[in-house]
Design a protein around this motif. Structure first.
Motif, PDB file in Angstrom:
ATOM      1  N   SER A 225      -1.360  -0.030   2.535  1.00  0.00           N
ATOM      2  CA  SER A 225      -2.484  -0.969   2.512  1.00  0.00           C
ATOM      3  C   SER A 225      -3.705  -0.380   3.213  1.00  0.00           C
ATOM      4  CB  SER A 225      -2.077  -2.285   3.190  1.00  0.00           C
ATOM      5  OG  SER A 225      -0.992  -2.885   2.521  1.00  0.00           O
ATOM      6  N   LEU A 226      -3.463   0.303   4.330  1.00  0.00           N
ATOM      7  CA  LEU A 226      -4.551   0.953   5.058  1.00  0.00           C
ATOM      8  C   LEU A 226      -5.187   2.048   4.207  1.00  0.00           C
ATOM      9  CD1 LEU A 226      -6.023   1.117   7.800  1.00  0.00           C
ATOM     10  CD2 LEU A 226      -4.314   2.785   8.520  1.00  0.00           C
ATOM     11  N   ASN A 227      -4.329   2.797   3.530  1.00  0.00           N
ATOM     12  CA  ASN A 227      -4.810   3.864   2.655  1.00  0.00           C
ATOM     13  C   ASN A 227      -5.654   3.292   1.517  1.00  0.00           C
ATOM     14  OD1 ASN A 227      -4.851   6.640   1.925  1.00  0.00           O
ATOM     15  ND2 ASN A 227      -3.352   6.244   0.335  1.00  0.00           N
ATOM     16  N   ARG A 228      -5.179   2.173   0.965  1.00  0.00           N
ATOM     17  CA  ARG A 228      -5.905   1.499  -0.115  1.00  0.00           C
ATOM     18  C   ARG A 228      -7.252   0.975   0.392  1.00  0.00           C
ATOM     19  NH1 ARG A 228      -6.704   1.068  -5.525  1.00  0.00           N
ATOM     20  NH2 ARG A 228      -7.393  -1.024  -6.096  1.00  0.00           N
ATOM     21  N   GLY A 229      -7.259   0.436   1.608  1.00  0.00           N
ATOM     22  CA  GLY A 229      -8.501  -0.053   2.197  1.00  0.00           C
ATOM     23  C   GLY A 229      -9.509   1.061   2.404  1.00  0.00           C
ATOM     24  N   SER A 230      -9.039   2.234   2.834  1.00  0.00           N
ATOM     25  CA  SER A 230      -9.937   3.383   3.031  1.00  0.00           C
ATOM     26  C   SER A 230     -10.594   3.794   1.724  1.00  0.00           C
ATOM     27  CB  SER A 230      -9.143   4.560   3.602  1.00  0.00           C
ATOM     28  OG  SER A 230      -8.586   4.229   4.852  1.00  0.00           O
ATOM     29  N   LEU A 231      -9.796   3.762   0.651  1.00  0.00           N
ATOM     30  CA  LEU A 231     -10.342   4.119  -0.664  1.00  0.00           C
ATOM     31  C   LEU A 231     -11.433   3.134  -1.086  1.00  0.00           C
ATOM     32  CD1 LEU A 231     -10.341   5.590  -3.414  1.00  0.00           C
ATOM     33  CD2 LEU A 231      -8.456   4.092  -4.096  1.00  0.00           C
ATOM     34  N   LEU A 232     -11.159   1.854  -0.917  1.00  0.00           N
ATOM     35  CA  LEU A 232     -12.132   0.841  -1.329  1.00  0.00           C
ATOM     36  C   LEU A 232     -13.418   0.938  -0.515  1.00  0.00           C
ATOM     37  CD1 LEU A 232      -9.667  -2.168  -1.811  1.00  0.00           C
ATOM     38  CD2 LEU A 232     -10.783  -0.813  -3.606  1.00  0.00           C
ATOM     39  N   ILE A 233     -13.291   1.263   0.764  1.00  0.00           N
ATOM     40  CA  ILE A 233     -14.489   1.439   1.608  1.00  0.00           C
ATOM     41  C   ILE A 233     -15.290   2.648   1.130  1.00  0.00           C
ATOM     42  CG2 ILE A 233     -15.245   2.087   3.925  1.00  0.00           C
ATOM     43  CD1 ILE A 233     -12.931   0.353   4.994  1.00  0.00           C
ATOM     44  N   GLU A 234     -14.576   3.724   0.763  1.00  0.00           N
ATOM     45  CA  GLU A 234     -15.252   4.923   0.248  1.00  0.00           C
ATOM     46  C   GLU A 234     -16.043   4.590  -1.009  1.00  0.00           C
ATOM     47  OE1 GLU A 234     -15.599   8.060   1.034  1.00  0.00           O
ATOM     48  OE2 GLU A 234     -14.271   8.329   2.752  1.00  0.00           O
ATOM     49  N   GLN A 235     -15.546   3.613  -1.774  1.00  0.00           N
ATOM     50  CA  GLN A 235     -16.212   3.222  -3.017  1.00  0.00           C
ATOM     51  C   GLN A 235     -17.169   2.044  -2.813  1.00  0.00           C
ATOM     52  OE1 GLN A 235     -12.394   2.736  -5.172  1.00  0.00           O
ATOM     53  NE2 GLN A 235     -13.203   4.225  -6.624  1.00  0.00           N
ATOM     54  N   ASN A 236     -17.441   1.719  -1.531  1.00  0.00           N
ATOM     55  CA  ASN A 236     -18.345   0.613  -1.165  1.00  0.00           C
ATOM     56  C   ASN A 236     -17.887  -0.740  -1.688  1.00  0.00           C
ATOM     57  OD1 ASN A 236     -20.258   2.193   0.280  1.00  0.00           O
ATOM     58  ND2 ASN A 236     -21.077   2.944  -1.676  1.00  0.00           N
ATOM     59  N   GLN A 237     -16.587  -0.907  -1.830  1.00  0.00           N
ATOM     60  CA  GLN A 237     -16.028  -2.198  -2.237  1.00  0.00           C
ATOM     61  C   GLN A 237     -15.526  -2.919  -0.983  1.00  0.00           C
ATOM     62  OE1 GLN A 237     -13.368  -2.096  -5.649  1.00  0.00           O
ATOM     63  NE2 GLN A 237     -14.117  -0.039  -6.162  1.00  0.00           N
ATOM     64  N   LEU A 238     -16.468  -3.320  -0.145  1.00  0.00           N
ATOM     65  CA  LEU A 238     -16.125  -3.828   1.178  1.00  0.00           C
ATOM     66  C   LEU A 238     -15.352  -5.143   1.110  1.00  0.00           C
ATOM     67  CD1 LEU A 238     -19.400  -3.002   3.138  1.00  0.00           C
ATOM     68  CD2 LEU A 238     -17.316  -1.635   2.891  1.00  0.00           C
ATOM     69  N   GLU A 239     -15.729  -6.015   0.197  1.00  0.00           N
ATOM     70  CA  GLU A 239     -15.031  -7.310   0.087  1.00  0.00           C
ATOM     71  C   GLU A 239     -13.577  -7.112  -0.304  1.00  0.00           C
ATOM     72  OE1 GLU A 239     -16.781 -10.347  -2.219  1.00  0.00           O
ATOM     73  OE2 GLU A 239     -18.741 -10.233  -1.248  1.00  0.00           O
ATOM     74  N   ALA A 240     -13.346  -6.204  -1.268  1.00  0.00           N
ATOM     75  CA  ALA A 240     -11.983  -5.943  -1.723  1.00  0.00           C
ATOM     76  C   ALA A 240     -11.171  -5.280  -0.630  1.00  0.00           C
ATOM     77  CB  ALA A 240     -12.007  -5.063  -2.956  1.00  0.00           C
TER      78      ALA A 240
END
Length: 244
Positions: A225-240
């Motif tokens: 989940s942490l890894n997935r969150g890092s990816l979404l932040i890298e893609q500027n998908q902060l809400e997700a």
């Protein structure tokens, strides 16, 4: 004299003896058959007990091997990565740090080459490849790390999967996809990272829900989940990226 005759009935032993005297040939044949049957029973019993003893010894050795590999991918791997992190705190020890980690990689490479038809051993061997990939990633050897993770993925999804090891294999396969996703993020391959991390999180969420008291699955799910969150932040998908 008119007195009654006193006698005892003939016993089975006497009857058998007299029968043997009357029919010696048949008696000899029956004695030979009986001896053969008894001998066969004794030999079969001895062979069976020897086989059981050999099976117990083989099972004991198998368990020792599984335990050794389990220790290798568990506490030993954690020790290498933690000590490596300590070394990195001191720039003057970079050379010693790299030598230490490369030595660990060589040891894991030797363990990872021990093939077996036993599903439990193949599960542990896959975990050894997983730790080897982590060590190689610490050494910034991205290609070698990816190759190790792909070997682990092959083992976790191969012919070694059985009913007894299916959950363990599925958990580690999801962990492996999470590691590959982290490498893809590092290489800015967000498309591959998105696919791999999503598969990893969904699988580990399902396995965790099926057995929420399993600490290893809980840790694996949290890491994914942490890894997935890092990816979404890298893609500027902060809400997700925010926890649900």
């Amino acid at each position: 004299e008119g007195m009654p005759i006193k006698s005892r009935p003939v016993g089975p032993v006497t009857t058998a003896g007299r029968w043997c005297q009357r029919k010696p040939l048949v008696a000899s044949l029956l004695a030979g058959i009986f001896t053969t049957v008894v001998t066969a029973i004794v030999l079969i019993s001895v062979a069976w007990m020897s086989e059981r003893a050999a099976h117990r010894l083989a099972e004991h050795r198998r368990q020792e091997t599984v335990t050794s590999l389990n220790v290798a991918h568990g506490s030993l791997g954690t020790a290498y990565l933690r000590l490596g992190s300590v070394f990195r705190l001191f720039p003057e020890m970079n050379a010693a740090y790299e030598d230490f980690m490369r030595q660990g990689a060589r040891q894991y490479e030797q363990l990872a080459t021990v093939k077996s038809d036993d599903p439990d051993l193949e599960l542990e061997r896959g975990r050894v490849w997983l730790i080897l990939g982590d060590i190689r990633q610490e050494l910034n050897d991205v290609k070698a790390a990816e190759a190790a993770y792909l070997m682990a993925q092959q083992l976790f999804s191969g012919d070694a999967v059985t009913k007894a090891t299916s959950v363990g294999m599925e958990t580690e396969l999801a962990n492996t996809k999470g590691r590959l996703a982290a490498l893809a993020i590092r290489q800015r391959d967000f498309k591959s990272a998105d696919h791999l991390s999503l598969e990893s999180v969904e699988t580990l969420a399902r396995l965790h829900d099926a057995k929420p008291d399993d600490s290893y699955r809980e840790y694996s799910f949290a890491s994914a989940s942490l890894n997935r969150g890092s990816l979404l932040i890298e893609q500027n998908q902060l809400e997700a990226a925010m926890p649900q």
